[in-house]
Design a protein around this motif. Structure first.
Motif, PDB file in Angstrom:
ATOM      1  N   TYR A  86     -23.040   8.088 103.706  1.00 50.40           N
ATOM      2  CA  TYR A  86     -22.076   7.605 104.685  1.00 50.40           C
ATOM      3  C   TYR A  86     -22.138   8.359 106.008  1.00 50.40           C
ATOM      4  N   ALA A 130      -9.661   2.977 101.150  1.00 52.52           N
ATOM      5  CA  ALA A 130     -10.771   2.812 100.208  1.00 52.52           C
ATOM      6  C   ALA A 130     -10.690   1.442  99.539  1.00 52.52           C
ATOM      7  N   LYS A 131     -11.835   0.966  99.082  1.00 54.06           N
ATOM      8  CA  LYS A 131     -11.885  -0.326  98.416  1.00 54.06           C
ATOM      9  C   LYS A 131     -10.936  -0.349  97.221  1.00 54.06           C
ATOM     10  N   VAL A 176     -12.231   8.801 104.577  1.00 53.31           N
ATOM     11  CA  VAL A 176     -11.813   7.796 103.598  1.00 53.31           C
ATOM     12  C   VAL A 176     -12.960   7.509 102.633  1.00 53.31           C
ATOM     13  N   LEU A 177     -14.165   7.350 103.160  1.00 53.19           N
ATOM     14  CA  LEU A 177     -15.322   7.062 102.315  1.00 53.19           C
ATOM     15  C   LEU A 177     -15.623   8.204 101.350  1.00 53.19           C
ATOM     16  N   GLY A 208     -13.438  10.275 100.121  1.00 51.58           N
ATOM     17  CA  GLY A 208     -12.298  10.566  99.258  1.00 51.58           C
ATOM     18  C   GLY A 208     -11.445  11.722  99.711  1.00 51.58           C
ATOM     19  N   ASP A 258      -6.682   9.228 102.214  1.00 53.02           N
ATOM     20  CA  ASP A 258      -6.357   7.950 101.574  1.00 53.02           C
ATOM     21  C   ASP A 258      -6.250   6.811 102.573  1.00 53.02           C
ATOM     22  N   VAL A 292     -14.804   0.012 101.631  1.00 55.77           N
ATOM     23  CA  VAL A 292     -13.511   0.207 102.288  1.00 55.77           C
ATOM     24  C   VAL A 292     -12.855  -1.150 102.485  1.00 55.77           C
TER      25      VAL A 292
END
Length: 314
Positions: A30, A159-160, A233-234, A236, A239, A259
């Motif tokens: 990422y 996040a997804k 975010v990617l 972790g 949040d 995401v």
């Protein structure tokens, strides 16, 4: 121009990782740089130790220098390819995509020091938010021609699967939600996000996110660039992150990273207008005029639409 290099000078290169764990390798997928690297030469980049994502192109004897507001990094490659095709007389172009506040300080001081690299280049073109441009013109009188070329609203990146169930700005005040937030010291977008906090939950929400949660560590203020927020975010580490919609679009729709985007309702949102200006003391005056004119063309505008930017108001 003087260049001081100790360890290395890097422009956007190929990702090379070594001596890291499997977890580290997964995370490095990422990391920047994301734009295609320049052709030729030795490609060397070791994220996150050595990876310069915000210096693009030819730094030695450029024919055009452009300072772009940083959240346009994803547009730069396509835009420059198209400009060079339309104006083949300009092939050596240098672009920076740092936060506008940093770029303004660079103009004032005359140089930028990034690690062991010192850059003494004056821009021909400067872009930033319309309000920031107006303030800079009032204070310094830097600009000649000025042109509005794009707009951009805000969104929340998660996040997804949206594991924390974020539904809006109010949820960012929750104690269990780790927030990544642009640093208001040099990121103008932070003020606009804070305006959204106040619209959504009053001064109490803004205070909770930007004071209480900063002090307890659950709000992270970016140290380099608001583009840190999608990475956090990617990886972790956060949040949720309020970002420009184009940054969420780039991560989700262009890079297909895991995401999701949470929309901010219009009554709580802010839409920025971006302006481009020709510097009055542009070292490459004709190139500056040609580039600013190119920004007005349907071809350039189509590139901005490709990456999710909205058309400027007439």
């Amino acid at each position: 121009m003087r260049l001081r290099l100790a360890r290395c000078l890097l422009v956007a290169g190929l990702g090379v990782s070594f001596g890291v764990s499997a977890e580290g390798l997964a995370k490095s997928d990422y990391l920047p740089p994301w734009n295609p690297p320049p052709t030729g030469g030795v490609a060397f980049s070791v994220p996150p130790v050595d990876a310069i994502a915000d210096l693009h192109g030819d730094i030695v004897d450029p024919q055009l220098v452009v300072f772009f507001a940083g959240n346009q990094f994803m547009v730069v490659h396509d835009l420059l390819v198209a400009f060079k095709q339309a104006h083949p007389q300009y092939q050596r172009i240098f672009v920076e995509t740092l936060p506008p506040g940093i770029l303004a300080k660079q103009i004032e001081s005359g140089s930028l020091v990034m690690g062991n690299l010192k850059i003494e280049l004056k821009p021909d073109i400067y872009t930033a938010g319309k309000n920031d441009m107006a303030e800079a013109q009032k204070q310094h009188g830097w600009f000649g021609d000025v042109y509005d070329y794009a707009r951009n609203p805000l969104a929340i990146l998660v996040a997804k699967g949206n594991p924390k169930g974020i539904r809006g700005l109010v949820d960012l005040g929750r104690a269990d939600v780790r927030v990544s937030m642009p640093n208001p010291q040099w990121e103008g977008v932070a003020k606009q996000i804070e305006a959204g906090y106040r619209k959504a939950g009053g001064d109490a929400l803004d205070h909770a996110i930007m004071d209480t949660k900063v002090k307890d560590g659950s709000t992270f203020l970016t140290s380099i660039h608001h583009r840190q927020s999608p990475l956090r975010v990617l990886q972790g580490d956060s949040d949720a992150a309020p970002v420009w919609l184009t940054e969420a679009y780039f991560q989700q729709e262009i890079l297909h990273h895991p995401v999701e985007t949470v929309a901010i309702p219009a009554e709580q949102n802010v839409t920025a207008t971006y302006s481009a200006a020709r510097m009055k003391d542009a070292p490459h005056a004709q190139a500056a005029k040609d580039f600013l004119a190119f920004m007005r063309t349907p071809q350039a505008q189509a590139i901005y639409r490709k990456y999710g930017f909205q058309e400027p108001k007439p």
